[in-house]
Scaffold this active site. Structure first.
Site, PDB file in Angstrom:
ATOM      1  N   GLU D  60       0.812  -1.220   0.000  1.00  0.00           N
ATOM      2  CA  GLU D  60       0.000   0.000   0.000  1.00  0.00           C
ATOM      3  C   GLU D  60       0.844   1.269   0.000  1.00  0.00           C
ATOM      4  OE1 GLU D  60      -0.650  -2.704   1.846  1.00  0.00           O
ATOM      5  OE2 GLU D  60      -2.593  -3.326   1.058  1.00  0.00           O
ATOM      6  N   HIS D 129     -12.259  -5.410   8.345  1.00  0.00           N
ATOM      7  CA  HIS D 129     -12.835  -5.228   7.016  1.00  0.00           C
ATOM      8  C   HIS D 129     -14.167  -4.491   7.096  1.00  0.00           C
ATOM      9  CE1 HIS D 129      -9.989  -8.516   6.291  1.00  0.00           C
ATOM     10  NE2 HIS D 129     -10.016  -8.187   5.018  1.00  0.00           N
TER      11      HIS D 129
HETATM   12  C1  LIG Z   1      -2.678  -4.860   4.182  1.00  0.00           C
HETATM   13  C2  LIG Z   1      -3.582  -5.714   3.376  1.00  0.00           C
HETATM   14  N1  LIG Z   1      -3.619  -5.553   2.038  1.00  0.00           N
HETATM   15  C3  LIG Z   1      -4.463  -6.284   1.289  1.00  0.00           C
HETATM   16  C4  LIG Z   1      -5.292  -7.207   1.857  1.00  0.00           C
HETATM   17  C5  LIG Z   1      -6.301  -7.976   1.009  1.00  0.00           C
HETATM   18  N2  LIG Z   1      -5.858  -9.358   0.822  1.00  0.00           N
HETATM   19  C6  LIG Z   1      -6.215 -10.328   1.678  1.00  0.00           C
HETATM   20  S1  LIG Z   1      -5.495 -11.805   1.323  1.00  0.00           S
HETATM   21  C7  LIG Z   1      -4.711 -11.119  -0.018  1.00  0.00           C
HETATM   22  C8  LIG Z   1      -3.817 -11.954  -0.857  1.00  0.00           C
HETATM   23  C9  LIG Z   1      -2.765 -12.612  -0.017  1.00  0.00           C
HETATM   24  O1  LIG Z   1      -1.979 -13.408  -0.816  1.00  0.00           O
HETATM   25  P1  LIG Z   1      -0.934 -14.382  -0.183  1.00  0.00           P
HETATM   26  O2  LIG Z   1      -0.125 -13.656   0.843  1.00  0.00           O
HETATM   27  O3  LIG Z   1      -0.187 -15.010  -1.287  1.00  0.00           O
HETATM   28  O4  LIG Z   1      -1.789 -15.445   0.621  1.00  0.00           O
HETATM   29  P2  LIG Z   1      -2.831 -16.503   0.018  1.00  0.00           P
HETATM   30  O5  LIG Z   1      -4.154 -15.838   0.026  1.00  0.00           O
HETATM   31  O6  LIG Z   1      -2.358 -16.864  -1.324  1.00  0.00           O
HETATM   32  O7  LIG Z   1      -2.773 -17.642   0.969  1.00  0.00           O
HETATM   33  C10 LIG Z   1      -5.016  -9.787  -0.165  1.00  0.00           C
HETATM   34  C11 LIG Z   1      -4.514  -8.903  -1.241  1.00  0.00           C
HETATM   35  C12 LIG Z   1      -5.235  -7.327   3.259  1.00  0.00           C
HETATM   36  N3  LIG Z   1      -6.043  -8.176   3.906  1.00  0.00           N
HETATM   37  N4  LIG Z   1      -4.372  -6.586   3.980  1.00  0.00           N
END
Ligand SMILES: Cc1ncc(C[n+]2csc(CCOP(=O)(O)OP(=O)(O)O)c2C)c(N)n1
Ligand SMILES: Cc1ncc(C[n+]2csc(CCOP(=O)(O)OP(=O)(O)O)c2C)c(N)n1
Ligand SMILES: [Mg+2]
Ligand SMILES: [Mg+2]
Lengths: 327, 325, 327, 325
Positions: D60, D129
């Site tokens: 971010e 959220h």
């Molecule tokens: C600070 C923040 N940015 C964005 C999100 C939204 N978000 C939740 S899970 C995710 C993807 C995470 O990907 P990864 O770390 O690869 O974990 P996976 O879901 O693949 O297990 C995003 C963008 C969040 N929860 N917190």
């Protein structure tokens, strides 16, 4: 060094159980019984079960948002983990947290939260507390490939490496952050390379081979307990479902999904190993599966029968020493 | 035994005494250990307790993150963020983690961290080293925001904050570090959730914080000559706020002015005004006035900085307005 | 490949001039004429002058808080840079910014600000703009060894490397962040190691040898202009003064300071090279110095004679399209 | 030509039309390009303009930092922060950089970024959220905070925001994405600095935002049956605020209620209350009331979440109270 048959059977049980756990969660999420969003870990059971299996009850565990499995295996009464996801009063956090907020201090499951990357710095504190008090408890933090984008990861590894904090960074590289492939978000071919910039020992292992998972984790834990500082491990894996239950995940090539499901299912791989290498019978394994199925059925029943929380409890425990005003 | 010491020294003393009393207290932050802090507030601690005073990298997120994690384990971290303007860099750790930690763990873990930082204008360091940040945190249930003004308050409130089981953002003011006052040598606490009536009066209530308290007192002295009696309240902790003390005062005086150093729009004064309008509106005899900075970033040049800050004359003017109403 | 005598003489002039600039700023900061804090770059002139010398007017430059020197060399009317530090109406930002906020868009000096590490992500945007528009302007960002602790550094290098943005990260390792030695804040012996974790080309060079500075910077610029992405360069250097003018800097060993001042003064080193290798005469160099001294004297005079800003201008330009209310 | 479309679709259309009109507009953020956004709001853009729609890492700070830098160069970035709760992670870039950029450059550079993000409770996703974040940004001069409620507003205000030369934090509400309304097909703007009187009335003024507007309208209908005439104002942009419209309304009705979804203490409602107490206190006939969430993090379980959120009955109760006063 291969793991014993006994341990592999235990891991089989764990992995099978959390697969079933997630399958039920999926059913009740999709039919609307479970509110909100759930992130399923089907396909990632080897890493979750393998890592947790290496830990003591007193080690600090920070599973991630795709960590129902890891959380259920920490030693908490599993049905209360599921009840939390079901938003029930019997949930481990009384229904106030849900899928993304299942903590249990009793077993040092420190839980995840909704802000990706924030536990990656919180975990500095539990590791610091071990160092400060001279105990050899280690801290394990799970993170996804996408989460590695957050600045907190840098601040954390930089500090942990400088102060030799006992942290094992477990990156579950399931290759996608929602729709974004890790190679589109990071410059490295393998994300374990990143830790080399901090002169921190790191490696990439097959996250669907539970033996490899355990071996790498145990090496890292040994270093940490001896005061030699953090280790960074990348576990290559794959999530079978979309980002959350219900996400069609149209962003992934069909044959990629197929390959991982058909040829790299961690449970199937372990089963094959148990049969071919350890001489287990199909029956022996089926017995384990039947037991797990029964356990799961009881859990679901417990959840469905549990009462909702009391609405007013939403006001409790905002502060440690004072009440919040109601209307 | 009381002696006259500075606000900065009072804070330093509180830290020493709490370190002494309780092994679970430790400090961390940028240059807090060997050098004793950018403003010298943590001096001497590292020399006595080298393992309980940690110099960190420039990593505000890690500093507060570590503090939160250690707090769950029962330690009592006292992290320092060098300037309050930089809490922007660890805002997530404060807002989404520290503030919600007790709630997340359903009361089974607390978050007894005390984030010391220094805010305020007046040293000609422009808009990134001059801000008042309390209003950035007020809409975040779970936080405690403490704003000490006198050396006596600084020491007692800091000791109370460290012993408190909630996350406290302890906002020191840099222009106050060298102000002096009577402070007991021995450790003492001040009730965190109680406002202080600094001056009793019957015509106007002024609620003011930190540097604005000085303006309030100066204005009160001037108004006294005009036959107007001013009551001055220092909320000390602005969140959770001791509403009763303020409500009772306004019920008595019927007139309210709020004075603070930060910008007006969306500032701390708005909440005080709203509470009074809700609770004792019927007692009001005049509009509620706010005396604050102008709604701008604080510029560097002294003439500009001085122009945007609130001054005694502005408080006096507000007093006359509410009296003449 | 050695630089030409001509270029070295130009650099000598630049370096000498900014040394003198800082010396005067120090005098007026210590006697209270300059308000607030100033961070002096005496001792770091080779890196500042050398890097800026490699750039075009249209390249984007993000000097840091210890960057008066770099800022003065970007092409702005130097006396207006000094006047800004003096809080005068004639300052390049009208006196509203001061030492930490001297920007000049005309020469694409994007300036620094008071939040360490924040320009490290802002600079992604100028580099992105070059890529978006298809120009080959590069972006140079300066940062200190301490600033490398900020999470922004990670988010920035990760993105720049993935998108091959034309950024040259210039880390001026003067070995201290206020009182903290870089080896106490970072795990690496050399901070250029950090970039290897991103598979980004990096090197450590002698930041007090202006020829080495120019050579490394030019290599990096060439890569960036060709679209090959970012480079990370660590320039080893030292600040002679404390963190800010007036800081006694008791945290540094005396003989360390002495060593850097007596044996590693970048200006003295360049002078020796000019005399021994390029055959310059002492006189030739003294002429340059005399000219710089004169220029500096004029600047100071200009600053002292300049009027203060108009107080009410503190309300201007908060918004692009509306005024802020006065009292 | 107008048709009935959803709020989400209206935003999507505004983005398409501005991308079409102006080459300097581009979008970036997590999953905004190929997938078209977590809520699908940016769908179709990447397909048409692959180089002007960038999927980023979870970063971010880099997202907003890049936007700020590109804005100085004259581009018009429209970054998305997936949930408003995550602006904590780039708070420094918003507060210390975007907000002050025009001021820093003394007007020679502007910061025409439009940070789209989505806030609010109601989807059972707990405290990380579900937050309403406007109050975290209100004490930061230099920002523009826009809170669209109807599809018509969403499209017009977004187009205006993108064309505006200030940093706009554009707060969508996730519960509104599927609400429908009439929206012209062609591009249009709405004056950013103007509040909207949604319903005229003479007895009570209700200032409300987003989901609370629905409560206000429902309450107004109920009160109408009781013979009470309610005026409803949607400020649309809460900072800089169109004070005049609100002041004029309260000068007419003499009664004010503010309704919003976020917590009460230090919330947006406090500022509205304070402005009225300062400017038209003499017209007030009753206390100023606020109808908001309770001052707690939003819990997950539906019964709990519902309990903390404001409801129509609370607005009705406040209406009756100010009328009976
Ligand atoms: C600070 C923040 N940015 C964005 C999100 C939204 N978000 C939740 S899970 C995710 C993807 C995470 O990907 P990864 O770390 O690869 O974990 P996976 O879901 O693949 O297990 C995003 C963008 C969040 N929860 N917190
Ligand atoms: C976010 C942030 N944290 C802390 C500071 C306070 N601070 C200003 S300069 C500095 C040290 C910087 O060290 P380094 O990057 O090595 O640069 P140097 O001063 O040595 O040139 C610190 C801690 C700040 N301005 N911003
Ligand atoms: Mg992933
Ligand atoms: Mg340094």
């Amino acid at each position: 060094m291969a793991l014993s048959k006994e341990r592999l059977l235990k891991l089989y049980e764990d992995m099978f159980l959390i697969r079933r756990f997630e399958e039920e969660v999926e059913v009740y999420a999709k039919n609307g019984t479970i509110p909100g969003f759930v992130h399923l870990s089907i396909g990632q059971e080897a890493a979750q079960a393998g890592i947790i299996d290496c830990l003591r009850k007193t080690d600090y565990k920070f599973p991630d948002h795709r960590g129902h499995g890891a959380i259920a295996l920490c030693g908490t009464d599993k049905k209360r983990v599921m009840a939390e996801i079901f938003a029930k009063a019997t949930g481990i956090n009384g229904g106030r947290g849900g899928s993304m907020h299942v903590h249990d201090l009793e077993v040092r499951n420190m839980g995840f939260n909704g802000i990706q990357g924030s536990t990656v710095v919180t975990c500095l504190g539990t590791a610091f507390a071990s160092q400060y008090r001279g105990t050899d408890d280690v801290t394990v933090v799970f993170l996804g490939d996408g989460t590695l984008g957050e600045g907190t990861c840098h601040e954390s590894l930089n500090m942990a490496a400088t102060w030799k904090l006992p942290i094992i960074y477990c990156l579950l590289n399931n290759q996608y952050a929602i729709s974004t492939h890790y190679t589109e978000a990071h410059p490295q071919q393998q994300l374990s390379t990143w830790a080399k910039g901090y002169e921190v020992p790191s490696e990439t292992v097959d996250g669907n081979d539970v033996e490899a998972v355990v071996e790498a984790t145990e090496r890292a834990i040994e270093r940490a307990r001896k005061g030699e500082g953090p280790t960074f491990i990348e576990f290559m894996t794959y999530r079978w479902q979309g980002h959350f239950a219900g996400d069609p995940a149209a962003y992934r090539p069909d044959d990629e999904v197929k390959e991982w499901i058909e040829n790299r299912d961690p449970i199937k791989l372990l089963k094959e190993k148990l049969i071919s290498r350890e001489g287990c019978s199909e029956e022996e394994l089926q017995k384990i599966e039947a037991k797990a199925n029964e356990e799961i059925a009881e859990m679901v029943k417990f959840c469905l029968e549990s009462p909702d929380p009391v609405a007013e409890d939403a006001l409790k425990n905002v502060y440690a020493d004072r009440e919040v005003e109601d209307r | 035994m009381s002696r006259i010491i500075s606000y900065g020294k009072a804070i330093n003393e509180a830290l020493h005494q709490e370190m002494e009393r309780d092994d679970s207290v430790f400090i961390l932050g940028e240059d807090v250990a060997k050098m004793g802090g950018d403003f010298g507030i943590t001096q001497g601690i590292w020399h006595r307790w080298p393992h309980r005073a940690k110099d960190t990298a420039l990593s505000e997120q890690a500093i507060i993150g570590l503090a939160n994690g250690a707090a769950i384990c029962g330690l009592r971290p006292v992290p320092e963020i060098m300037f309050a303007d930089f809490i922007t860099c660890c805002y997530d750790q404060l807002v989404n983690n520290a503030a919600k930690l007790n709630f997340m763990y359903n009361g089974k873990a607390h978050c007894p961290i005390t984030v010391r930082t220094v805010q305020g204008a007046g040293i000609r360091c422009a808009y990134h080293h001059s801000q008042n940040v309390e209003a950035w945190l007020m809409n975040v249930p779970g936080l405690v925001i403490v704003m000490p003004t006198t050396p006596y308050e600084a020491k007692g409130l800091l000791i109370s904050s460290i012993r408190n089981n909630n996350p406290v953002v302890f906002l020191e003011h840099k222009l106050l570090y060298n102000t002096k006052g009577e402070v007991p040598e021995e450790p003492y606490t001040i009730d965190l959730y109680k406002a202080e009536i600094e001056r009793e009066g019957k015509d106007i209530t002024i609620v003011a914080t930190q540097t604005a308290l000085k303006l309030a007192h100066e204005a009160a002295a001037i108004m006294e000559k005009e036959g107007v009696s001013v009551e001055i309240i220092d909320p000390r902790t602005i969140m959770p706020l001791d509403k009763e003390t303020i409500i009772n005062s306004v019920a008595k005086t019927g007139r309210l002015i709020i004075a603070h150093e930060g910008p007006k729009f969306g500032g701390f004064g708005a909440e005080i005004s709203a509470i009074i309008s809700e609770h004792v509106w019927e007692y009001l005899r005049a509009p509620i006035m706010r005396v604050t900075s102008l709604d701008v970033p604080v510029a560097f040049a002294p003439v500009m900085e001085d122009y945007v800050l609130p001054k005694t004359e502005h408080v006096v003017k507000a007093c006359r307005e509410v009296m003449e109403y």
